[in-house]
Design a protein around this motif. Structure first.
Motif, mmCIF file in Angstrom:
data_model
loop_
_atom_site.group_PDB
_atom_site.id
_atom_site.type_symbol
_atom_site.label_atom_id
_atom_site.label_comp_id
_atom_site.label_asym_id
_atom_site.label_seq_id
_atom_site.Cartn_x
_atom_site.Cartn_y
_atom_site.Cartn_z
ATOM 1 N N ASP A 119 -5.689 14.560 18.726
ATOM 2 C CA ASP A 119 -5.653 15.571 17.660
ATOM 3 C C ASP A 119 -6.831 16.538 17.741
ATOM 4 O O ASP A 119 -6.830 17.582 17.096
ATOM 5 C CB ASP A 119 -5.659 14.906 16.276
ATOM 6 C CG ASP A 119 -4.267 14.712 15.714
ATOM 7 O OD1 ASP A 119 -3.328 15.399 16.163
ATOM 8 O OD2 ASP A 119 -4.113 13.880 14.796
ATOM 9 N N GLY A 120 -7.864 16.179 18.506
ATOM 10 C CA GLY A 120 -9.028 17.046 18.646
ATOM 11 C C GLY A 120 -9.851 17.157 17.380
ATOM 12 O O GLY A 120 -10.529 18.158 17.169
ATOM 13 N N LEU A 121 -9.825 16.128 16.530
ATOM 14 C CA LEU A 121 -10.524 16.184 15.252
ATOM 15 C C LEU A 121 -11.929 15.583 15.277
ATOM 16 O O LEU A 121 -12.735 15.858 14.391
ATOM 17 C CB LEU A 121 -9.694 15.475 14.172
ATOM 18 C CG LEU A 121 -8.319 16.088 13.899
ATOM 19 C CD1 LEU A 121 -7.572 15.248 12.870
ATOM 20 C CD2 LEU A 121 -8.438 17.526 13.447
ATOM 21 N N HIS A 122 -12.216 14.761 16.274
ATOM 22 C CA HIS A 122 -13.547 14.165 16.375
ATOM 23 C C HIS A 122 -14.570 15.285 16.559
ATOM 24 O O HIS A 122 -14.308 16.273 17.249
ATOM 25 C CB HIS A 122 -13.594 13.188 17.555
ATOM 26 C CG HIS A 122 -14.819 12.347 17.579
ATOM 27 N ND1 HIS A 122 -16.046 12.838 17.982
ATOM 28 C CD2 HIS A 122 -15.031 11.058 17.225
ATOM 29 C CE1 HIS A 122 -16.950 11.879 17.899
ATOM 30 N NE2 HIS A 122 -16.360 10.787 17.440
ATOM 31 N N PRO A 123 -15.758 15.159 15.943
ATOM 32 C CA PRO A 123 -16.773 16.207 16.073
ATOM 33 C C PRO A 123 -17.122 16.575 17.516
ATOM 34 O O PRO A 123 -17.451 17.728 17.799
ATOM 35 C CB PRO A 123 -17.981 15.633 15.336
ATOM 36 C CG PRO A 123 -17.394 14.698 14.340
ATOM 37 C CD PRO A 123 -16.180 14.107 15.006
ATOM 38 N N VAL A 124 -17.042 15.635 18.428
ATOM 39 C CA VAL A 124 -17.315 15.953 19.833
ATOM 40 C C VAL A 124 -16.289 16.966 20.333
ATOM 41 O O VAL A 124 -16.635 17.965 20.978
ATOM 42 C CB VAL A 124 -17.309 14.677 20.706
ATOM 43 C CG1 VAL A 124 -17.281 15.020 22.187
ATOM 44 C CG2 VAL A 124 -18.515 13.809 20.384
ATOM 45 N N ALA A 126 -14.374 18.947 18.457
ATOM 46 C CA ALA A 126 -14.535 20.193 17.695
ATOM 47 C C ALA A 126 -15.700 21.005 18.265
ATOM 48 O O ALA A 126 -15.603 22.234 18.410
ATOM 49 C CB ALA A 126 -14.760 19.886 16.218
ATOM 50 N N GLY A 127 -16.784 20.331 18.604
ATOM 51 C CA GLY A 127 -17.934 21.003 19.205
ATOM 52 C C GLY A 127 -17.605 21.581 20.571
ATOM 53 O O GLY A 127 -18.026 22.693 20.910
ATOM 54 N N ASN A 128 -16.842 20.826 21.358
ATOM 55 C CA ASN A 128 -16.424 21.333 22.667
ATOM 56 C C ASN A 128 -15.573 22.590 22.512
ATOM 57 O O ASN A 128 -15.732 23.551 23.262
ATOM 58 C CB ASN A 128 -15.653 20.268 23.443
ATOM 59 C CG ASN A 128 -16.554 19.178 23.980
ATOM 60 O OD1 ASN A 128 -17.763 19.363 24.115
ATOM 61 N ND2 ASN A 128 -15.973 18.034 24.275
ATOM 62 N N LEU A 129 -14.693 22.580 21.532
ATOM 63 C CA LEU A 129 -13.853 23.748 21.271
ATOM 64 C C LEU A 129 -14.726 24.943 20.898
ATOM 65 O O LEU A 129 -14.559 26.045 21.423
ATOM 66 C CB LEU A 129 -12.857 23.439 20.148
ATOM 67 C CG LEU A 129 -11.967 24.589 19.691
ATOM 68 C CD1 LEU A 129 -11.064 25.070 20.818
ATOM 69 C CD2 LEU A 129 -11.133 24.150 18.492
ATOM 70 N N GLY A 135 -12.022 19.738 26.364
ATOM 71 C CA GLY A 135 -11.822 18.655 25.406
ATOM 72 C C GLY A 135 -10.483 18.828 24.738
ATOM 73 O O GLY A 135 -9.755 19.791 25.019
ATOM 74 N N PHE A 136 -10.141 17.905 23.888
ATOM 75 C CA PHE A 136 -8.877 18.010 23.163
ATOM 76 C C PHE A 136 -8.980 19.093 22.101
ATOM 77 O O PHE A 136 -9.998 19.221 21.419
ATOM 78 C CB PHE A 136 -8.517 16.671 22.507
ATOM 79 C CG PHE A 136 -8.022 15.644 23.486
ATOM 80 C CD1 PHE A 136 -6.757 15.759 24.043
ATOM 81 C CD2 PHE A 136 -8.816 14.573 23.849
ATOM 82 C CE1 PHE A 136 -6.293 14.815 24.949
ATOM 83 C CE2 PHE A 136 -8.360 13.619 24.752
ATOM 84 C CZ PHE A 136 -7.093 13.752 25.300
ATOM 85 N N VAL A 137 -7.918 19.855 21.983
ATOM 86 C CA VAL A 137 -7.832 20.948 21.015
ATOM 87 C C VAL A 137 -6.739 20.592 20.013
ATOM 88 O O VAL A 137 -5.664 20.132 20.423
ATOM 89 C CB VAL A 137 -7.486 22.273 21.728
ATOM 90 C CG1 VAL A 137 -7.302 23.408 20.741
ATOM 91 C CG2 VAL A 137 -8.558 22.617 22.755
ATOM 92 N N PRO A 138 -6.964 20.804 18.722
ATOM 93 C CA PRO A 138 -5.891 20.548 17.751
ATOM 94 C C PRO A 138 -4.613 21.291 18.148
ATOM 95 O O PRO A 138 -4.649 22.450 18.577
ATOM 96 C CB PRO A 138 -6.467 21.077 16.439
ATOM 97 C CG PRO A 138 -7.950 20.992 16.623
ATOM 98 C CD PRO A 138 -8.182 21.283 18.081
ATOM 99 N N CYS A 139 -3.485 20.606 18.029
ATOM 100 C CA CYS A 139 -2.235 21.129 18.576
ATOM 101 C C CYS A 139 -1.733 22.400 17.900
ATOM 102 O O CYS A 139 -1.197 23.281 18.571
ATOM 103 C CB CYS A 139 -1.158 20.055 18.577
ATOM 104 S SG CYS A 139 -0.708 19.459 16.944
ATOM 105 N N THR A 140 -1.894 22.542 16.600
ATOM 106 C CA THR A 140 -1.355 23.728 15.934
ATOM 107 C C THR A 140 -2.043 25.002 16.418
ATOM 108 O O THR A 140 -1.362 25.934 16.869
ATOM 109 C CB THR A 140 -1.421 23.587 14.407
ATOM 110 O OG1 THR A 140 -0.643 22.436 14.029
ATOM 111 C CG2 THR A 140 -0.866 24.816 13.717
ATOM 112 N N PRO A 141 -3.381 25.093 16.390
ATOM 113 C CA PRO A 141 -3.993 26.312 16.905
ATOM 114 C C PRO A 141 -3.722 26.523 18.394
ATOM 115 O O PRO A 141 -3.537 27.652 18.840
ATOM 116 C CB PRO A 141 -5.481 26.145 16.634
ATOM 117 C CG PRO A 141 -5.678 24.820 16.021
ATOM 118 C CD PRO A 141 -4.350 24.191 15.779
ATOM 119 N N LYS A 142 -3.684 25.431 19.167
ATOM 120 C CA LYS A 142 -3.407 25.575 20.602
ATOM 121 C C LYS A 142 -1.999 26.131 20.803
ATOM 122 O O LYS A 142 -1.781 27.004 21.650
ATOM 123 C CB LYS A 142 -3.556 24.237 21.315
ATOM 124 C CG LYS A 142 -3.412 24.356 22.814
ATOM 125 C CD LYS A 142 -3.751 23.076 23.533
ATOM 126 C CE LYS A 142 -3.701 23.292 25.023
ATOM 127 N NZ LYS A 142 -4.178 22.130 25.766
#
Length: 155
Positions: A119-124, A126-129, A135-142
């Motif tokens: 889901d890309g919700l972990h702060p790591v 989110a920071g990478n984004l 890193g993983f990106v939340p699916c809706t914005p991606k």
């Protein structure tokens, strides 16, 4: 005005993933596994989790849905996440939100291994984004960015 055909784009993405999974299969490697944790009996969450399971099946991946009682303790939920983190056969973890009110979603998100946080919700992640690192990106914005790119609207 440009029309974005979301279903066609979704099918393209699924076809690409299916091809990648077929290649993994052809090489005799283990199939990717998504573990989805569902807590409680929220009908919308149940429907969403079922759609994720169907999507995994559709592209040839394996899906593990872990359904937990809505009265589970925070400690028990965190223990479930820790076990999934340690399971080498699990490639991605998704804890379906919202959680029942007595559970702290932030603590659960923090407990997910960032390398499995699809889901890309972990702060790591989110920071990478934020910093443009992989890193993983939340699916809706991606997904939105993918749709905009499909019609030449980037950045």
């Amino acid at each position: 005005m440009k029309t974005i055909w979301g279903n066609e784009l979704a099918n393209e993405v699924k076809d690409t993933i299916r091809s990648e999974v077929d290649q993994i299969k052809a090489e005799g490697k283990r199939l990717p596994v998504l573990a989805v944790v569902l807590v409680g009996d929220n009908p919308a969450s149940q429907s969403y989790v079922q759609s994720k399971a169907n999507a995994c099946i559709n592209v040839g991946m394996e899906n593990r849905t872990i359904t937990l009682d809505g009265n589970i303790s925070q400690e028990e939920l965190l223990d479930t996440v820790k076990k999934l983190n340690a399971d080498e056969k699990v490639d991605g973890i998704l804890v379906q939100l919202p959680l029942p009110k007595h559970l702290d979603a932030d603590s659960v998100i923090m407990a997910i291994d960032p390398s499995k946080d699809v889901d890309g919700l972990h702060p790591v992640n989110a920071g990478n984004l934020l910093t443009g690192r992989p890193g993983f990106v939340p699916c809706t914005p991606k997904g939105i960015m993918y749709m905009l790119k499909s019609v030449g609207l980037e950045n």
